[in-house]
Write an enzyme that holds these catalytic residues in place. Structure first.
Site, PDB file in Angstrom:
ATOM      1  N   PRO A 299       0.823  -1.217   0.000  1.00 54.23           N
ATOM      2  CA  PRO A 299       0.000   0.000   0.000  1.00 54.23           C
ATOM      3  C   PRO A 299       0.854   1.262   0.000  1.00 54.23           C
ATOM      4  O   PRO A 299       0.357   2.356  -0.223  1.00 54.23           O
ATOM      5  CB  PRO A 299      -0.834  -0.118   1.269  1.00 54.23           C
TER       6      PRO A 299
ATOM      7  N   GLU B   8       2.034  -7.833   8.544  1.00 53.48           N
ATOM      8  CA  GLU B   8       2.481  -6.430   8.532  1.00 53.48           C
ATOM      9  C   GLU B   8       3.307  -6.098   7.293  1.00 53.48           C
ATOM     10  O   GLU B   8       3.627  -4.943   7.054  1.00 53.48           O
ATOM     11  CB  GLU B   8       3.335  -6.129   9.769  1.00 53.48           C
TER      12      GLU B   8
ATOM     13  N   ARG C  26      -2.592  -9.112 -20.860  1.00 57.38           N
ATOM     14  CA  ARG C  26      -3.382  -8.534 -21.960  1.00 57.38           C
ATOM     15  C   ARG C  26      -2.495  -7.901 -23.018  1.00 57.38           C
ATOM     16  O   ARG C  26      -2.912  -7.667 -24.131  1.00 57.38           O
ATOM     17  CB  ARG C  26      -4.345  -7.462 -21.436  1.00 57.38           C
TER      18      ARG C  26
ATOM     19  N   ASP D 130      -8.621   0.315 -25.739  1.00 59.40           N
ATOM     20  CA  ASP D 130      -9.076   0.192 -24.358  1.00 59.40           C
ATOM     21  C   ASP D 130      -8.761   1.429 -23.542  1.00 59.40           C
ATOM     22  O   ASP D 130      -7.883   2.193 -23.885  1.00 59.40           O
ATOM     23  CB  ASP D 130      -8.376  -0.993 -23.682  1.00 59.40           C
TER      24      ASP D 130
HETATM   25  N1  SAH Z   1       1.709  -2.806   7.233  1.00 57.30           N
HETATM   26  C1  SAH Z   1       1.543  -2.585   5.863  1.00 57.30           C
HETATM   27  C2  SAH Z   1       0.344  -3.320   5.287  1.00 57.30           C
HETATM   28  C3  SAH Z   1       0.607  -4.737   5.096  1.00 57.30           C
HETATM   29  S1  SAH Z   1      -0.725  -5.559   4.302  1.00 57.30           S
HETATM   30  C4  SAH Z   1       1.288  -1.113   5.619  1.00 57.30           C
HETATM   31  O1  SAH Z   1       0.487  -0.515   6.362  1.00 57.30           O
HETATM   32  O2  SAH Z   1       1.847  -0.547   4.682  1.00 57.30           O
HETATM   33  C5  SAH Z   1      -0.025  -7.098   3.914  1.00 57.30           C
HETATM   34  C6  SAH Z   1       0.457  -7.288   2.495  1.00 57.30           C
HETATM   35  O3  SAH Z   1      -0.619  -7.128   1.605  1.00 57.30           O
HETATM   36  C7  SAH Z   1       1.516  -6.302   2.058  1.00 57.30           C
HETATM   37  O4  SAH Z   1       2.779  -6.781   2.406  1.00 57.30           O
HETATM   38  C8  SAH Z   1       1.295  -6.246   0.562  1.00 57.30           C
HETATM   39  O5  SAH Z   1       2.053  -7.216  -0.129  1.00 57.30           O
HETATM   40  C9  SAH Z   1      -0.183  -6.555   0.393  1.00 57.30           C
HETATM   41  N2  SAH Z   1      -1.019  -5.335   0.184  1.00 57.30           N
HETATM   42  C10 SAH Z   1      -1.920  -4.842   1.024  1.00 57.30           C
HETATM   43  N3  SAH Z   1      -2.534  -3.749   0.544  1.00 57.30           N
HETATM   44  C11 SAH Z   1      -2.017  -3.540  -0.682  1.00 57.30           C
HETATM   45  C12 SAH Z   1      -2.225  -2.570  -1.689  1.00 57.30           C
HETATM   46  N4  SAH Z   1      -3.094  -1.566  -1.549  1.00 57.30           N
HETATM   47  N5  SAH Z   1      -1.519  -2.648  -2.815  1.00 57.30           N
HETATM   48  C13 SAH Z   1      -0.618  -3.657  -2.985  1.00 57.30           C
HETATM   49  N6  SAH Z   1      -0.358  -4.602  -2.067  1.00 57.30           N
HETATM   50  C14 SAH Z   1      -1.047  -4.567  -0.919  1.00 57.30           C
END
Ligand code: SAH
Length: 343
Positions: free
Chosen positions: A51, A78, A116, A131
């Site tokens: 994220p 995490e 794609r 697209d």
């Molecule tokens: N503690 C982290 C969140 C971890 S979520 C933070 O707050 O930044 C657990 C895993 O889910 C991450 O390691 C990632 O690989 C995936 N993930 C979660 N949300 C995501 C998102 N919006 N985009 C891409 N990967 C995501």
């Protein structure tokens, strides 16, 4: 595609992969095991869905699709040890401002979008080009049979069989959608294919001290018509006709406008006045909104564009204000910024 089971790289009796985060207590994938997993693979471009990464878009997918080998590391809990990210991750990508439980769904999303772009995956290659996002614009709406459904009709033009009108309709709809739903996309979109056929350049010159054949080549590259070269002086006009047969030589801007079918949008990007000048994004927007011919006008000296004062005229300032740039380069910059293709 090759799926690697991270558990195979776990340590000890329990095949341990994660541990408590220092300071917060959540679970974090440990760097040594991640490194073992990475080392088991042929080297590649390493992506970590997170994220905290850059927000995904079509350009990122295109960039990944050009890589020889892409490795996607799915986090959980995490996430992963930050030191591993620093040392071995080439790009962190977020799929949106929300938090998921793991990176598996983002990995599927990324690989699906990449697939794609592999020739043959989607039936018609042309469909991909049209697209949403391919040229940075949204797609037009699509309809199929039945032509009437619950009192709703398919737009008439689509049933007309008139290819030219249909493609015009599709262009206009794509523009309308992008401008109303995602105007933010316009700044980076490649808009040339969405404009009417007739887009040209007109240059006012005072002497022949300009690289006109370069301008002719630029116009070809950007799928514009032959450039108009405007010169008041008759001998200069004769000279230009000799030096640059690719140009359409005329005595005034008025003559250029007489050649068009009315409804012309005139875009000034050089010369004197910067008052009321528009931002590049706004110029692109106005060009897209305009359903008709567009002429980009340039002049060798500041007052060269004074004779133009049309209702349908917009001015943008695309260059560094204090730097003098030769006119052919100005034209190149303007065309690239307004029509440039990002592919
Ligand atoms: N503690 C982290 C969140 C971890 S979520 C933070 O707050 O930044 C657990 C895993 O889910 C991450 O390691 C990632 O690989 C995936 N993930 C979660 N949300 C995501 C998102 N919006 N985009 C891409 N990967 C995501």
């Amino acid at each position: 595609m090759n799926v690697v089971n991270f558990r195979d790289f776990g340590r000890g009796n329990y095949k341990q992969l994660d541990d408590y985060a220092f300071g917060s207590g959540g679970m974090v994938f440990a760097a040594p095991q991640l490194k073992d997993a990475l080392n088991s693979l042929k080297p590649g471009f390493v992506v970590y869905p997170s994220p905290q990464g850059v927000l995904i878009n079509q350009e990122i997918i295109e960039t990944l699709a050009h890589q020889e080998h892409v490795i996607i590391i799915c986090g959980h809990y995490e996430g992963i040890d930050e030191r591993f990210t620093e040392k071995y991750i080439d790009l962190e990508i977020s799929i949106g401002d929300c938090v998921l439980t793991g990176g598996e769904i983002p990995a599927m999303l990324i690989t699906d979008a990449m697939s794609r772009l592999v020739p043959g995956v989607v039936g018609k290659g042309k469909a991909v080009i049209e697209d949403s996002f391919y040229r940075g614009m949204l797609d037009n709406p699509n309809y199929t049979r039945p032509a009437t459904w619950e009192d709703l009709e398919v737009p008439e033009v689509l049933l007309s069989g008139n290819e030219k009108e249909i493609s015009r309709w599709r262009r206009r709809e794509a523009i309308r959608r992008t401008l109303t739903r995602r105007p933010d996309l316009i700044s980076r979109a490649s808009i040339r294919e969405y404009l009417s056929e007739k887009v040209s350049v007109a240059i006012k010159i005072e002497d022949s001290n300009i690289n006109l054949s370069g301008v002719v080549e630029l116009c070809e590259a950007y799928k514009l018509g032959r450039p108009f070269v405007v010169a008041h002086d008759k001998t200069l006009r004769e000279d230009v006709k000799k030096i640059c047969p690719g140009a359409k030589v005329l005595g005034s801007f008025r003559k250029v406008l007489e050649k068009s079918e009315g409804n012309v949008l005139i875009v000034k990007t050089s010369g004197g006045a910067v008052i009321n000048s528009l931002h590049t994004l706004e110029i692109k927007r106005r060009c897209l909104e305009h359903d008709g011919e567009i002429i980009f006008v340039f002049a060798q000296n500041d007052s060269g564009l004074d004779e133009l004062n049309e209702r349908n005229e917009i001015t943008g300032y695309l260059y560094e204000r204090d730097i003098k740039i030769p006119l052919d380069l100005q034209i190149g910059i303007a065309l690239d910024r307004l029509l440039g293709n990002r592919n």
